[in-house]
Design a protein around this motif. Structure first.
Motif, PDB file in Angstrom:
ATOM      1  N   UNK A 144     -22.120  16.757   0.082  1.00  0.00           N
ATOM      2  CA  UNK A 144     -22.817  15.565  -0.043  1.00  0.00           C
ATOM      3  C   UNK A 144     -22.956  15.077   1.391  1.00  0.00           C
ATOM      4  N   UNK A 145     -22.315  15.266   2.501  1.00  0.00           N
ATOM      5  CA  UNK A 145     -22.505  14.943   3.775  1.00  0.00           C
ATOM      6  C   UNK A 145     -23.780  15.587   4.548  1.00  0.00           C
ATOM      7  N   UNK A 146     -24.417  16.473   3.588  1.00  0.00           N
ATOM      8  CA  UNK A 146     -25.823  16.949   4.166  1.00  0.00           C
ATOM      9  C   UNK A 146     -26.671  15.806   3.933  1.00  0.00           C
ATOM     10  N   UNK A 147     -26.526  14.860   3.265  1.00  0.00           N
ATOM     11  CA  UNK A 147     -27.455  13.694   3.278  1.00  0.00           C
ATOM     12  C   UNK A 147     -27.345  12.861   4.364  1.00  0.00           C
ATOM     13  N   UNK A 148     -26.126  12.588   4.707  1.00  0.00           N
ATOM     14  CA  UNK A 148     -25.908  11.881   6.168  1.00  0.00           C
ATOM     15  C   UNK A 148     -26.307  12.662   7.143  1.00  0.00           C
ATOM     16  N   UNK A 149     -25.768  13.917   7.272  1.00  0.00           N
ATOM     17  CA  UNK A 149     -26.225  14.629   8.317  1.00  0.00           C
ATOM     18  C   UNK A 149     -27.799  14.870   8.767  1.00  0.00           C
ATOM     19  N   UNK A 150     -28.568  14.949   7.705  1.00  0.00           N
ATOM     20  CA  UNK A 150     -29.936  14.994   7.810  1.00  0.00           C
ATOM     21  C   UNK A 150     -30.511  13.680   8.511  1.00  0.00           C
ATOM     22  N   UNK A 151     -30.035  12.614   8.090  1.00  0.00           N
ATOM     23  CA  UNK A 151     -30.448  11.102   8.418  1.00  0.00           C
ATOM     24  C   UNK A 151     -30.009  10.979   9.822  1.00  0.00           C
ATOM     25  N   UNK A 152     -28.606  11.628  10.353  1.00  0.00           N
ATOM     26  CA  UNK A 152     -28.313  11.455  11.561  1.00  0.00           C
ATOM     27  C   UNK A 152     -29.182  12.316  12.492  1.00  0.00           C
ATOM     28  N   UNK A 153     -29.698  13.513  12.198  1.00  0.00           N
ATOM     29  CA  UNK A 153     -30.259  14.189  13.055  1.00  0.00           C
ATOM     30  C   UNK A 153     -31.747  14.231  13.035  1.00  0.00           C
ATOM     31  N   UNK A 154     -32.289  14.007  11.837  1.00  0.00           N
ATOM     32  CA  UNK A 154     -33.838  13.721  11.713  1.00  0.00           C
ATOM     33  C   UNK A 154     -34.505  12.930  12.884  1.00  0.00           C
TER      34      UNK A 154
END
Length: 499
Positions: free
Chosen positions: A256-266
């Motif tokens: 689930x944290x991939x959704x957060x991680x992509x928004x953090x790094x994009x």
């Protein structure tokens, strides 16, 4: 074009689809540590197989119980490696390099990761690693999956255009059934807790009362579980790019944290791709880059491009999204991602196709993730979660909360997840980039809170997966803190932010 997959091998197939000082686990329920192994062996070192290895690297095989509840029963092999201290007179112990994943081999890490360490650390420690059970030169696991089910688009639960999950359900059931049919007892033994028990078998075989460690990514969770189950056997414990230890969710939370991680790094990619001096400029502003990526993904959803050699042989919207996620592991991948976007806009697919996981990597990744924690089985819940996530996090299109083979897994977890606590020696140093696609900062802070005064955290104001001794986005500030800790035991008095 280079698009690093990082945890792709770890959560890839899975997503297609602690302790008192006496060594008992404090969990959502109690998980016992292994009983004493009366047949614990020593290691007989010899030459390693393979090419390109440091000539000083040695290898050995260790027999460990398949089931630690039956230590005298069937045994499997672990492949272990080391590079001895470069100055035996300065040696203070063993530094274990804990592989990531789940599903990453570690046997070559004394050569590959070891060379990143400063000479002073290599003088002070024997550098040791291993192939986890099921992988590499250890006893192999496998599900004998169809090649189509090794695809990144099968292994990651990307929903169909519009958010439909019907195909994900079909794929997940098929993979779970195949693993149940072909995986055998070894597959059922794969778990983080058993990897921690294997590490303690390695410690005893090395003749060490305590180990120091450097665990990265999934290795931070393995390291945390070991530190909870066997706190009296930890010396200087470095955990880098840290997983959220929530015992109610564990790998479910990481996905689930991939959704957060992509928004953090994009935003880092968008700033790079909109800078006037960017070698591949995609738009005039970061918002323009984001719009271009979302628009291109939608067009590829509707009309994929042929991609010979890829699995499946097309560049569709989800393959673009997966390529973006993989590229966000490191800034060194930005140019490759930008070129892919330019080519796809022009109707051309890349020449090089992404590699699929091998059968053993796929099996270990999947089985560990499904065996570690219970997964929801309600398909209506997955449908609702995907729809909500597509609205709140459009770059990942609902994938991080979608249904996986774990929803159809045939075996319940044998051990309850370990709850990481503040009970134990204060000898943990966490290192973490503030923008990390695979292990977001918010999850790392949860591990910091769980450890309490046992840990200090060195945060690095940077983007990338891997903070200490990083090859391309390193921080001299973080490296110095880790080196000082490994050599002297000295940690910062308080948490530190390296800018």
């Amino acid at each position: 074009m280079r698009l690093t997959t990082g945890r792709t091998a770890a959560l890839a197939i899975a997503t297609a689809a602690t302790a008192s000082l006496l060594g008992t686990a404090s969990a959502a329920g109690a998980t016992p540590g292994p009983p004493t192994d009366p047949t614990a062996a020593t290691l007989s070192w010899g030459a390693c197989e393979g090419t390109g290895l440091d000539p000083r690297q040695e290898c050995a095989t260790l027999k460990v119980p398949l089931d630690y509840r039956d230590p005298g029963g069937k045994r499997i092999s672990l492949a272990v490696s080391r590079i001895p201290s470069e100055r035996p007179g300065a040696r203070r112990g063993t530094l274990l390099l804990i592989p990531g994943g789940p599903g990453s081999p570690g046997l070559d890490r004394p050569t590959t990761y070891g060379k990143r360490l400063p000479r002073s650390v290599r003088d002070a420690y024997d550098i040791v690693s291993f192939d986890p059970r099921g992988l590499g030169q250890s006893t192999h696991a496998g599900c004998d999956l169809d090649p189509a089910d090794l695809s990144l688009l099968a292994s990651r639960p990307w929903p169909a255009p519009g958010g439909d999950i019907t195909q994900n359900v079909t794929t997940g059931r098929r993979i779970a059934d195949t693993c149940a049919r072909n995986g055998g007892e070894l597959l059922r033994s794969l778990s983080t807790i058993n990897e921690a028990r294997d590490i303690d078998s390695i410690r005893r075989a090395l003749g060490e009362r305590k180990l120091s460690a450097w665990g990265v990514s999934y290795g931070t969770y393995v390291g945390s579980v070991y530190a909870q189950l066997f706190p009296e056997h930890t010396d200087r414990w470095v955990l880098d790019s840290n997983d959220d230890p929530d015992p109610e969710r564990v790998e479910r939370g990481w996905l689930a944290n991939y959704a957060v991680g992509v928004e953090d790094t994009f935003p880092d990619f968008a700033a790079w791709a909109s800078a006037p001096d960017s070698p591949v400029r995609l738009a005039d502003t970061p918002d323009g880059v984001r719009r271009r990526v979302l628009d291109l993904a939608a067009r590829l959803d509707a009309k994929p491009l042929p991609w010979p050699g890829a699995n499946p042989p097309e560049l569709n919207g989800n393959m673009l999204r997966q390529s973006m996620l993989s590229a966000l592991y490191s800034p060194e991948n930005f140019e490759g991602l930008a070129k892919l976007i330019v080519d796809a806009d022009a109707g051309k697919a890349p020449a090089a196709a992404p590699a699929d996981p091998t059968q053993d990597v796929a099996a270990v990744s999947l089985a560990t993730i499904c065996n570690d924690v219970e997964w929801p089985t309600s398909l209506s819940r997955y449908t609702r979660d995907v729809a909500a996530s597509r609205k709140s996090h459009p770059l990942t299109a609902g994938m991080p909360v979608n249904v996986t083979p774990c929803a159809f897994w045939h075996d319940a977890p044998r051990d309850k997840p370990v709850r990481i606590t503040d009970r134990g020696p204060s000898n943990v140093l966490l290192v973490q980039n503030t923008r990390d696609v695979a292990t977001p900062y918010s999850g790392a802070l949860n591990l910091r809170r769980a450890f309490g005064d046992r840990a200090r955290m060195v945060s690095v104001d940077a983007m990338g997966h891997g903070a200490a001794y990083a090859v391309n986005n390193g921080s001299a500030c973080a490296d110095r803190r880790v080196t000082d800790f490994l050599l002297t035991g000295a940690r910062p008095k308080h948490d530190v932010l390296c800018r």
